[in-house]
Scaffold this motif. Structure first.
Motif, PDB file in Angstrom:
ATOM      1  N   UNK A 199       0.786  -1.284  -0.133  1.00 30.63           N
ATOM      2  CA  UNK A 199       0.003  -0.018  -0.001  1.00 30.63           C
ATOM      3  C   UNK A 199       0.917   1.202  -0.030  1.00 30.63           C
ATOM      4  N   UNK A 200       1.830   1.284   0.905  1.00 30.32           N
ATOM      5  CA  UNK A 200       2.658   2.400   1.012  1.00 30.32           C
ATOM      6  C   UNK A 200       3.570   2.668  -0.260  1.00 30.32           C
ATOM      7  N   UNK A 201       4.091   1.462  -0.836  1.00 30.32           N
ATOM      8  CA  UNK A 201       4.592   1.661  -2.320  1.00 30.32           C
ATOM      9  C   UNK A 201       3.566   2.158  -3.312  1.00 30.32           C
ATOM     10  N   UNK A 202       2.266   1.805  -3.303  1.00 33.99           N
ATOM     11  CA  UNK A 202       1.211   2.266  -4.198  1.00 33.99           C
ATOM     12  C   UNK A 202       1.261   3.751  -3.952  1.00 33.99           C
ATOM     13  N   UNK A 203       1.208   4.348  -2.771  1.00 34.09           N
ATOM     14  CA  UNK A 203       1.044   5.724  -2.507  1.00 34.09           C
ATOM     15  C   UNK A 203       2.193   6.448  -2.669  1.00 34.09           C
ATOM     16  N   UNK A 233      15.390  14.407  -0.439  1.00 35.81           N
ATOM     17  CA  UNK A 233      14.154  13.847  -1.223  1.00 35.81           C
ATOM     18  C   UNK A 233      13.927  12.534  -0.784  1.00 35.81           C
ATOM     19  N   UNK A 234      15.108  11.718  -0.625  1.00 34.97           N
ATOM     20  CA  UNK A 234      15.195  10.267  -0.381  1.00 34.97           C
ATOM     21  C   UNK A 234      14.509  10.179   1.296  1.00 34.97           C
ATOM     22  N   UNK A 235      14.838  11.331   1.934  1.00 36.80           N
ATOM     23  CA  UNK A 235      14.409  11.114   3.426  1.00 36.80           C
ATOM     24  C   UNK A 235      13.030  11.499   3.505  1.00 36.80           C
ATOM     25  N   UNK A 236      12.631  12.547   2.663  1.00 34.07           N
ATOM     26  CA  UNK A 236      10.847  12.955   2.617  1.00 34.07           C
ATOM     27  C   UNK A 236      10.276  11.879   2.039  1.00 34.07           C
ATOM     28  N   UNK A 237      10.716  11.075   1.054  1.00 31.87           N
ATOM     29  CA  UNK A 237       9.960  10.191   0.525  1.00 31.87           C
ATOM     30  C   UNK A 237       9.923   9.156   1.630  1.00 31.87           C
ATOM     31  N   UNK A 238      10.868   8.775   2.490  1.00 32.69           N
ATOM     32  CA  UNK A 238      10.957   7.705   3.419  1.00 32.69           C
ATOM     33  C   UNK A 238       9.793   8.097   4.706  1.00 32.69           C
ATOM     34  N   UNK A 239       9.713   9.400   4.953  1.00 35.69           N
ATOM     35  CA  UNK A 239       8.905   9.856   5.912  1.00 35.69           C
ATOM     36  C   UNK A 239       7.279   9.831   5.389  1.00 35.69           C
ATOM     37  N   UNK A 240       7.335  10.030   4.014  1.00 31.25           N
ATOM     38  CA  UNK A 240       5.978   9.760   3.256  1.00 31.25           C
ATOM     39  C   UNK A 240       5.567   8.430   3.348  1.00 31.25           C
ATOM     40  N   UNK A 241       6.579   7.293   3.173  1.00 25.05           N
ATOM     41  CA  UNK A 241       6.264   6.027   3.300  1.00 25.05           C
ATOM     42  C   UNK A 241       5.973   5.458   4.406  1.00 25.05           C
ATOM     43  N   UNK A 242       6.421   5.970   5.386  1.00 27.07           N
ATOM     44  CA  UNK A 242       5.894   5.485   6.892  1.00 27.07           C
ATOM     45  C   UNK A 242       4.778   5.909   7.139  1.00 27.07           C
ATOM     46  N   UNK A 243       4.455   7.306   6.872  1.00 27.49           N
ATOM     47  CA  UNK A 243       3.345   7.613   7.042  1.00 27.49           C
ATOM     48  C   UNK A 243       2.068   6.965   6.488  1.00 27.49           C
ATOM     49  N   UNK A 244       2.292   6.733   5.111  1.00 28.32           N
ATOM     50  CA  UNK A 244       1.470   5.923   4.475  1.00 28.32           C
ATOM     51  C   UNK A 244       1.185   4.395   5.027  1.00 28.32           C
ATOM     52  N   UNK A 245       2.219   3.779   5.623  1.00 27.40           N
ATOM     53  CA  UNK A 245       2.221   2.462   6.546  1.00 27.40           C
ATOM     54  C   UNK A 245       1.319   2.795   7.537  1.00 27.40           C
ATOM     55  N   UNK A 246       1.362   3.717   8.091  1.00 30.30           N
ATOM     56  CA  UNK A 246       0.782   3.879   9.451  1.00 30.30           C
ATOM     57  C   UNK A 246      -1.005   3.773   9.318  1.00 30.30           C
ATOM     58  N   UNK A 278      -2.424   2.343   6.493  1.00 32.89           N
ATOM     59  CA  UNK A 278      -2.575   1.244   5.412  1.00 32.89           C
ATOM     60  C   UNK A 278      -3.412   0.161   6.040  1.00 32.89           C
ATOM     61  N   UNK A 279      -4.064  -0.301   5.237  1.00 34.49           N
ATOM     62  CA  UNK A 279      -4.832  -1.794   5.548  1.00 34.49           C
ATOM     63  C   UNK A 279      -4.027  -2.629   5.744  1.00 34.49           C
ATOM     64  N   UNK A 280      -4.325  -3.764   6.659  1.00 32.61           N
ATOM     65  CA  UNK A 280      -3.233  -4.656   7.203  1.00 32.61           C
ATOM     66  C   UNK A 280      -3.642  -6.012   6.571  1.00 32.61           C
ATOM     67  N   UNK A 281      -4.403  -5.999   5.691  1.00 33.60           N
ATOM     68  CA  UNK A 281      -4.724  -7.091   4.802  1.00 33.60           C
ATOM     69  C   UNK A 281      -4.999  -6.682   3.347  1.00 33.60           C
ATOM     70  N   UNK A 282      -4.798  -7.799   2.493  1.00 32.69           N
ATOM     71  CA  UNK A 282      -4.523  -7.409   1.013  1.00 32.69           C
ATOM     72  C   UNK A 282      -5.785  -7.230   0.529  1.00 32.69           C
ATOM     73  N   UNK A 283      -6.032  -6.173  -0.465  1.00 35.79           N
ATOM     74  CA  UNK A 283      -7.394  -5.852  -1.081  1.00 35.79           C
ATOM     75  C   UNK A 283      -7.224  -5.853  -2.414  1.00 35.79           C
ATOM     76  N   UNK A 284      -7.248  -6.960  -3.228  1.00 36.38           N
ATOM     77  CA  UNK A 284      -6.866  -6.774  -4.651  1.00 36.38           C
ATOM     78  C   UNK A 284      -7.897  -5.868  -5.284  1.00 36.38           C
ATOM     79  N   UNK A 285      -7.412  -5.194  -6.384  1.00 35.05           N
ATOM     80  CA  UNK A 285      -8.310  -3.976  -6.939  1.00 35.05           C
ATOM     81  C   UNK A 285      -7.939  -2.851  -6.467  1.00 35.05           C
TER      82      UNK A 285
END
Length: 197
Positions: free
Chosen positions: A61-65, A143-156, A158-165
């Motif tokens: 999910x975080x990768x997708x966002x 920019x790598x640091x900003x993206x890491x911060x955004x990635x961790x925020x997205x993880x926090x 994110x759904x904890x189960x897969x949702x195809x589609x």
């Protein structure tokens, strides 16, 4: 669930200030959890598999966002690279849903699990080769640091189960919070039921 040394998605104990390093570490965590599930049996296998499902769901999910939208804009043939990764992610989510519906002691579980493992490892290698290397080369450390911060925020969130589609940043943002709440509630109910039984 047992205490485990396996890092979890969104683990705040790691000072990740480089999104590529964070992604690579999580790919390693995913490989380790596949090993753990394969080596375990009974309740230990079930617990390890549920940790794997959670890590994969949150990570993707975080990768997708965060990662894929950047790759789409910044990389040569970014649209094609991302579309290929999203198709792989959807297939993996479908496999995870099927596996999650099986008991880990089911005779077909390990056969399906090993197929998923192969597919996820190929997907991770493709991300590392076609996205991560280019991200590292195309942006500076801030920019790598900003993206890491955004990635961790997205993880926090994110759904904890897969949702195809639900493989786009827009769909994840629109549905993510609701799906995450549903997933966490379902997990809490299942955990309470196991503890009572």
């Amino acid at each position: 669930m047992s205490d485990s040394p396996t890092p979890q998605a969104g683990d705040e104990h790691h000072a990740d200030d480089d999104v590529v390093a964070l992604l690579m570490r999580q790919h390693g965590d995913i490989r380790n959890l596949f090993d753990e599930v394969e080596a375990a049996a009974g309740e230990q296998r079930r617990e390890a598999f549920h940790r794997l499902v959670r890590l994969l769901a949150v990570h993707e999910t975080a990768e997708e966002e965060v990662v894929h939208p950047f790759a789409r804009r910044a990389l040569p043939a970014g649209d094609r690279v991302v579309e290929d990764r999203l198709a792989e992610e959807k297939a993996a989510k479908e496999s995870l849903v099927t596996l999650d519906d099986l008991d880990t002691d089911d005779p077909t579980f390990m056969l399906r699990f090993m197929k998923l493992r192969k597919d996820v490892q190929e997907h991770a290698r493709a991300e590392e080769r076609y996205e991560f290397i280019h991200i590292r080369r195309s942006v500076d450390s801030s920019r790598l640091a900003a993206m890491a911060k955004a990635f961790k925020a997205a993880e926090a969130l994110a759904p904890t189960r897969p949702h195809p589609g639900v493989e786009s940043a827009t769909a994840n943002i629109a549905l993510g919070a609701v799906l995450a709440l549903v997933d966490r509630t379902k997990h809490a109910v299942q955990k309470a039921m196991r503890e009572d039984g």
